[in-house]
Design a protein around this motif. Structure first.
Motif, PDB file in Angstrom:
ATOM      1  N   UNK A 156       0.820  -1.208   0.000  1.00  0.00           N
ATOM      2  CA  UNK A 156       0.000   0.000   0.000  1.00  0.00           C
ATOM      3  C   UNK A 156       0.860   1.266   0.000  1.00  0.00           C
ATOM      4  N   UNK A 157       1.944   1.244   0.777  1.00  0.00           N
ATOM      5  CA  UNK A 157       2.850   2.387   0.805  1.00  0.00           C
ATOM      6  C   UNK A 157       3.437   2.602  -0.594  1.00  0.00           C
ATOM      7  N   UNK A 159       2.163   1.684  -3.470  1.00  0.00           N
ATOM      8  CA  UNK A 159       1.118   2.172  -4.384  1.00  0.00           C
ATOM      9  C   UNK A 159       0.824   3.637  -4.146  1.00  0.00           C
ATOM     10  N   UNK A 160       0.743   4.025  -2.866  1.00  0.00           N
ATOM     11  CA  UNK A 160       0.426   5.412  -2.528  1.00  0.00           C
ATOM     12  C   UNK A 160       1.475   6.357  -3.090  1.00  0.00           C
ATOM     13  N   UNK A 161       2.703   5.879  -3.182  1.00  0.00           N
ATOM     14  CA  UNK A 161       3.772   6.741  -3.669  1.00  0.00           C
ATOM     15  C   UNK A 161       4.065   6.504  -5.142  1.00  0.00           C
ATOM     16  N   UNK A 162       3.152   5.838  -5.842  1.00  0.00           N
ATOM     17  CA  UNK A 162       3.230   5.794  -7.294  1.00  0.00           C
ATOM     18  C   UNK A 162       3.920   4.588  -7.897  1.00  0.00           C
TER      19      UNK A 162
ATOM     20  N   UNK B  26       6.976   6.457 -10.737  1.00  0.00           N
ATOM     21  CA  UNK B  26       5.810   6.508 -11.615  1.00  0.00           C
ATOM     22  C   UNK B  26       4.617   7.033 -10.838  1.00  0.00           C
ATOM     23  N   UNK B 109       3.894   8.422   2.461  1.00  0.00           N
ATOM     24  CA  UNK B 109       2.986   7.721   3.358  1.00  0.00           C
ATOM     25  C   UNK B 109       3.779   6.962   4.414  1.00  0.00           C
TER      26      UNK B 109
END
Lengths: 281, 286
Positions: A156-157, A159-162, B26, B109
């Protein structure tokens, strides 16, 4: 050294060099059962390849990749736990492979050869495919390494940061599928997961960084292939199992040395950081 | 690719302090329905509802995060705090409603928990290189800013709870984010460490101007660090300046006697009167 031994050795080295780093991710992400699932499907690939007269390496790779994609899709549904999904697919694929083999009565297959490896079956073509494919996989790993590590740490971390987490997960699964196809003739379907896991696990106590663990795992795997094949040739033991036993010995020696020197990875007592549910592959 | 390129251009144009390295990651643009163009708010959540199976996690939640704003999200366990955070992060889409993010928004995050497998050898130094390699000087500076030094060579698994949270924070700072999202950063940290951590977070905004979305159990510790407090329990029950929320009867209703007692430790918030029964659910007015 007879030429068939040279072919087996070159194929084994190529597979082990790639299986080391990929095996590290299998260990870190707890994907061992996933590797087993793909290995079980390899027999279906062999049968289908024989039926349509395709190259077995490519047929097995194709079926394994399809199964990997199927696992990712079924995981996205979130209806069943990952290990249940894997359990269903592993044994269904194996059963389907055996049933298909039975239906196609005209094909005579050396089942034992595929299950435990048959180094006599390794041809130069296999070696080219393994080495070129292996080089591509290693190049991909070098490029995507940080992102793969980041996604391994916390999806999740990442994904949250791209970070494209789903694409990376799929890529990793496809790479495992390709390694299984490559390793099939050398170590056999039933022992392929060992080539991924044992060198990586053996490397752990001697590595302070993820990269070093990958390097050591690759070198240990290549050593196991060399020593295992040599033993197999001189003691007349089956090649695949000899390689795996050699790797096991390396693992045990490593663990003992690490234990004696107090190198075993610290398991922190903080349950929030070291335990937690097994991360999905 | 078009959207991604646009996002990078927008980012390079409006954020002078951004490094080329941090643009290397990205940007996931798929999780948002539309883009806000600067200088607008960073994130706008409108009437968002989320259901997990039969469970209503969030209901008609509105939230706007402005640039440089510190917002604290509080609520009892199971109130949907982490779900709202996931909406803001763009890793979860609402069943109804929308989530808009500013074009090129860079988010860092710090998750609530990070389970590092014992088989993964990872030093603090290498952890700070994820997902983009940073210079040694930058890493040292980020660790110092987060208040933890001399741990670069240590494996992550050997850090104490407080050190670990600070290392997570340092990694987030290296991304030079517009928005820093911290999910319960103070758990596993003793009381004194928590006060330090919140002061640190308040200081970050002063120095860097980044917005902060903070999830917390307890209001009393975050009081002085935060601009706006949002009390969540599936829907937004009350919101406003921390002092006002502390006095709100709905706050006492949600958190009960213990929270009120905790507030009593701070002389200037001596406003609890035991557990009051609140006849009117003010959330219905929304």
């Amino acid at each position: 050294m007879p030429e068939f031994m040279l072919r087996a050795w070159l194929a084994g080295l190529g597979v082990a060099a790639v299986a080391g780093p990929i095996g590290c991710f299998v260990v870190w992400r707890r994907m061992a059962y996933f590797g087993d699932t793909l290995a079980h499907s390899a027999l279906l690939g062999v049968t289908l390849g024989l039926l349509i007269g395709a190259d077995l390496l490519l047929a097995v790779a194709g079926v394994s990749v399809l199964l990997a994609i199927l696992v990712v899709i079924m995981q996205q549904q979130r209806q069943l736990a990952t290990d249940t999904v894997l359990g269903i697919l592993a044994h269904s694929a194996l059963a389907l492979g055996l049933v298909t083999l039975g239906l196609a009565g005209s094909i005579r297959v050396d089942l034992l050869g595929y299950l435990f490896g048959d180094i006599l079956a390794v041809g130069w073509r296999d070696i080219y495919v393994i080495w070129i494919g292996g080089a591509c996989i290693l190049a991909f790993l070098a490029v995507a390494w940080r992102w793969l590590l980041f996604a391994t740490l916390h999806e999740e971390m990442a994904r949250a940061e791209g970070t494209p987490v789903l694409a990376l997960r799929l890529a990793l699964m496809i790479l495992i599928a390709l390694i299984i196809a490559g390793a099939m003739k050398v170590v056999g379907i039933l022992l392929i997961t060992a080539m991924l896991i044992i060198p990586a696990a053996a490397a752990r106590p001697f590595a302070a960084t993820p990269e070093r663990m990958a390097w050591i795992a690759a070198l240990l795997g290549m050593t196991a292939v060399s020593v295992g094949l040599w033993l197999s040739f001189h003691l007349d033991t089956p090649a695949g199992p000899s390689i795996v036993v050699t790797a096991l010995v390396a693992f045990l020696v490593g663990q003992s040395v690490a234990l004696a020197r107090g190198l075993t990875p610290a398991r922190s007592s903080d349950p929030n950081r070291t335990s937690g549910p097994a991360s999905a592959p | 690719m078009g959207l991604r390129g646009l996002a990078l251009v927008a980012r390079a144009h409006y954020k002078v302090g951004s490094t080329p390295a941090s643009d290397g990651c990205m940007h996931d643009t798929t999780a948002t329905t539309s883009k806000i163009h600067p200088p607008g708010p960073l994130v706008v959540v409108r009437a968002a509802s989320v259901r997990f199976g039969g469970l209503q996690a969030l209901e008609a939640v509105d939230l706007t995060i402005g640039a440089g704003e510190i917002i604290t999200l509080i609520g009892p366990n199971g109130a949907g705090k982490s779900t709202l955070v996931r909406l803001v992060l763009g890793v979860l889409k609402p069943n109804t409603g929308t989530v808009e993010r500013r074009a090129g928004l860079s988010v860092a995050y710090v998750p609530q928990r990070l389970a590092i497998d014992a088989t993964l050898p990872l030093t603090v130094d290498r952890f700070l290189d994820l997902p983009v390699r940073r210079t040694r000087a930058k890493k040292t500076a980020a660790l110092a800013e987060a208040g933890v030094t001399g741990v670069e060579r240590q494996p992550l698994q050997t850090l104490s709870g407080g050190q670990f949270q600070r290392v997570l924070l340092a990694r987030a700072l290296l991304a030079e984010p517009d928005l820093l999202v911290l999910d319960e950063p103070a758990q596993n940290i003793d009381h004194l460490g928590q006060i330090e951590l919140y002061e640190l977070i308040a200081g970050l905004r002063r120095r860097r101007g980044c917005a902060v979305l903070l999830v917390s159990h307890d209001l009393h510790l975050v009081m002085r660090a935060t601009d706006r407090v949002i009390c969540l329990q599936q829907r937004i029950r009350c919101a406003g300046a921390p002092e006002a929320v502390g006095k709100d009867p709905i706050y006492a209703e949600l958190f009960g006697k213990r929270a009120a007692e905790a507030l009593a430790f701070y002389p200037h918030h001596h406003d609890h009167e035991g557990e009051r029964v609140v006849p009117l659910d003010r959330a219905r007015e929304r």
